[in-house]
Structure formats: C-alpha cells, structure tokens
Design a protein around this motif. Sequence first.
Motif, mmCIF file in Angstrom:
data_model
loop_
_atom_site.group_PDB
_atom_site.id
_atom_site.type_symbol
_atom_site.label_atom_id
_atom_site.label_comp_id
_atom_site.label_asym_id
_atom_site.label_seq_id
_atom_site.Cartn_x
_atom_site.Cartn_y
_atom_site.Cartn_z
ATOM 1 N N LEU A 1 0.912 -1.292 0.127
ATOM 2 C CA LEU A 1 0.166 0.031 0.022
ATOM 3 C C LEU A 1 0.803 1.284 0.056
ATOM 4 O O LEU A 1 0.583 2.241 -0.706
ATOM 5 C CB LEU A 1 -1.066 0.126 1.298
ATOM 6 N N VAL A 2 2.039 1.346 0.808
ATOM 7 C CA VAL A 2 2.887 2.386 0.701
ATOM 8 C C VAL A 2 3.549 2.495 -0.538
ATOM 9 O O VAL A 2 3.597 3.712 -1.155
ATOM 10 C CB VAL A 2 3.702 2.139 1.674
ATOM 11 N N SER A 3 3.859 1.419 -1.207
ATOM 12 C CA SER A 3 4.524 1.602 -2.685
ATOM 13 C C SER A 3 3.496 2.274 -3.645
ATOM 14 O O SER A 3 3.812 2.966 -4.380
ATOM 15 C CB SER A 3 5.016 0.287 -3.126
ATOM 16 N N VAL A 4 2.219 1.525 -3.597
ATOM 17 C CA VAL A 4 1.134 2.132 -4.536
ATOM 18 C C VAL A 4 0.889 3.410 -4.170
ATOM 19 O O VAL A 4 0.816 4.427 -5.219
ATOM 20 C CB VAL A 4 -0.070 1.149 -4.450
ATOM 21 N N GLY A 5 0.676 4.100 -2.738
ATOM 22 C CA GLY A 5 0.461 5.282 -2.599
ATOM 23 C C GLY A 5 1.518 6.268 -3.088
ATOM 24 O O GLY A 5 1.234 7.451 -3.653
ATOM 25 N N ALA A 6 2.803 6.024 -2.873
ATOM 26 C CA ALA A 6 3.944 6.613 -3.276
ATOM 27 C C ALA A 6 3.773 6.944 -4.738
ATOM 28 O O ALA A 6 4.001 8.134 -5.390
ATOM 29 C CB ALA A 6 5.307 6.321 -2.838
ATOM 30 N N ILE A 7 3.512 5.924 -5.551
ATOM 31 C CA ILE A 7 3.688 5.873 -6.896
ATOM 32 C C ILE A 7 2.530 6.835 -7.741
ATOM 33 O O ILE A 7 2.706 7.554 -8.275
ATOM 34 C CB ILE A 7 3.474 4.729 -7.696
ATOM 35 N N VAL A 8 1.391 6.787 -6.913
ATOM 36 C CA VAL A 8 0.168 7.423 -7.409
ATOM 37 C C VAL A 8 0.146 8.951 -6.845
ATOM 38 O O VAL A 8 0.056 9.955 -7.705
ATOM 39 C CB VAL A 8 -1.117 7.087 -6.576
ATOM 40 N N SER A 9 1.024 9.090 -5.816
ATOM 41 C CA SER A 9 1.073 10.714 -5.506
ATOM 42 C C SER A 9 2.123 11.043 -6.481
ATOM 43 O O SER A 9 2.069 12.198 -6.681
ATOM 44 C CB SER A 9 1.758 10.647 -3.998
ATOM 45 N N PHE A 10 3.226 10.722 -6.738
ATOM 46 C CA PHE A 10 4.282 10.968 -7.553
ATOM 47 C C PHE A 10 3.523 11.406 -9.092
ATOM 48 O O PHE A 10 3.878 12.337 -9.797
ATOM 49 C CB PHE A 10 5.383 10.045 -7.800
ATOM 50 N N THR A 11 2.796 10.542 -9.497
ATOM 51 C CA THR A 11 2.286 10.719 -10.793
ATOM 52 C C THR A 11 1.319 11.795 -10.938
ATOM 53 O O THR A 11 1.216 12.442 -11.882
ATOM 54 C CB THR A 11 1.617 9.192 -11.225
ATOM 55 N N ILE A 12 0.411 11.845 -9.770
ATOM 56 C CA ILE A 12 -0.582 12.824 -9.879
ATOM 57 C C ILE A 12 0.294 14.307 -9.703
ATOM 58 O O ILE A 12 -0.060 15.291 -10.344
ATOM 59 C CB ILE A 12 -1.461 12.857 -8.602
ATOM 60 N N SER A 13 1.278 14.366 -8.993
ATOM 61 C CA SER A 13 1.993 15.567 -8.716
ATOM 62 C C SER A 13 2.554 16.018 -10.201
ATOM 63 O O SER A 13 2.516 17.326 -10.668
ATOM 64 C CB SER A 13 3.262 15.376 -7.829
ATOM 65 N N LEU A 14 3.117 14.921 -10.991
ATOM 66 C CA LEU A 14 3.773 15.168 -12.429
ATOM 67 C C LEU A 14 2.628 15.769 -13.125
ATOM 68 O O LEU A 14 2.804 16.618 -13.934
ATOM 69 C CB LEU A 14 4.280 13.871 -12.886
ATOM 70 N N LEU A 15 1.419 15.299 -13.067
ATOM 71 C CA LEU A 15 0.264 15.500 -13.936
ATOM 72 C C LEU A 15 -0.237 16.876 -13.612
ATOM 73 O O LEU A 15 -0.345 17.552 -14.530
ATOM 74 C CB LEU A 15 -0.706 14.503 -13.729
ATOM 75 N N LEU A 16 -0.411 17.191 -12.383
ATOM 76 C CA LEU A 16 -0.692 18.499 -12.001
ATOM 77 C C LEU A 16 0.233 19.580 -12.383
ATOM 78 O O LEU A 16 -0.035 20.644 -12.842
ATOM 79 C CB LEU A 16 -0.911 18.700 -10.493
ATOM 80 N N LYS A 17 1.593 19.245 -12.343
ATOM 81 C CA LYS A 17 2.591 20.209 -12.725
ATOM 82 C C LYS A 17 2.523 20.551 -14.010
ATOM 83 O O LYS A 17 2.629 21.538 -14.651
ATOM 84 C CB LYS A 17 4.171 19.554 -12.190
#
Length: 58
Positions: free
Chosen positions: A34-50
């Motif tokens: 769950l930590v791995s999935v959460g980190a990947i999703v957070s990073f991806t969303i951050s890049l998308l929003l940027k």
Amino acid sequence: MIANNPTLVGTAGGTFLSIVPNIQSEDITRTIILVSVGAIVSFTISLLLKSLNKKRKK
C-alpha cells in the motif's frame, strides 16, 4: 500542565509492546504494498498537475 517524561515514555513503550505481538507478516506485506502504490500514485498525480499547471500558464 507539565508532562512527566518517565510516565510518557512508559506509556508509549507499553503501547508499542502490546501492539507488536499482534502484527502478522501479512499485515507488514500489505502495508509495504500500500505504501508503494500510494507513493507511485502521489508522484504521478504531482507530475500530472505540474504539467497541467505549465500548460495553463502559457
């Protein structure tokens, strides 16, 4: 109110030691996944929003 350090440490230690025997290997594995999935999703969303923010400013 002044915190009594030995009481605080004793309470935290007792709580920790009462939780440790109840942790099973499946729980640790599930937490790592769950930590791995959460980190990947957070990073991806951050890049998308940027990238969306850059496009919007142009």
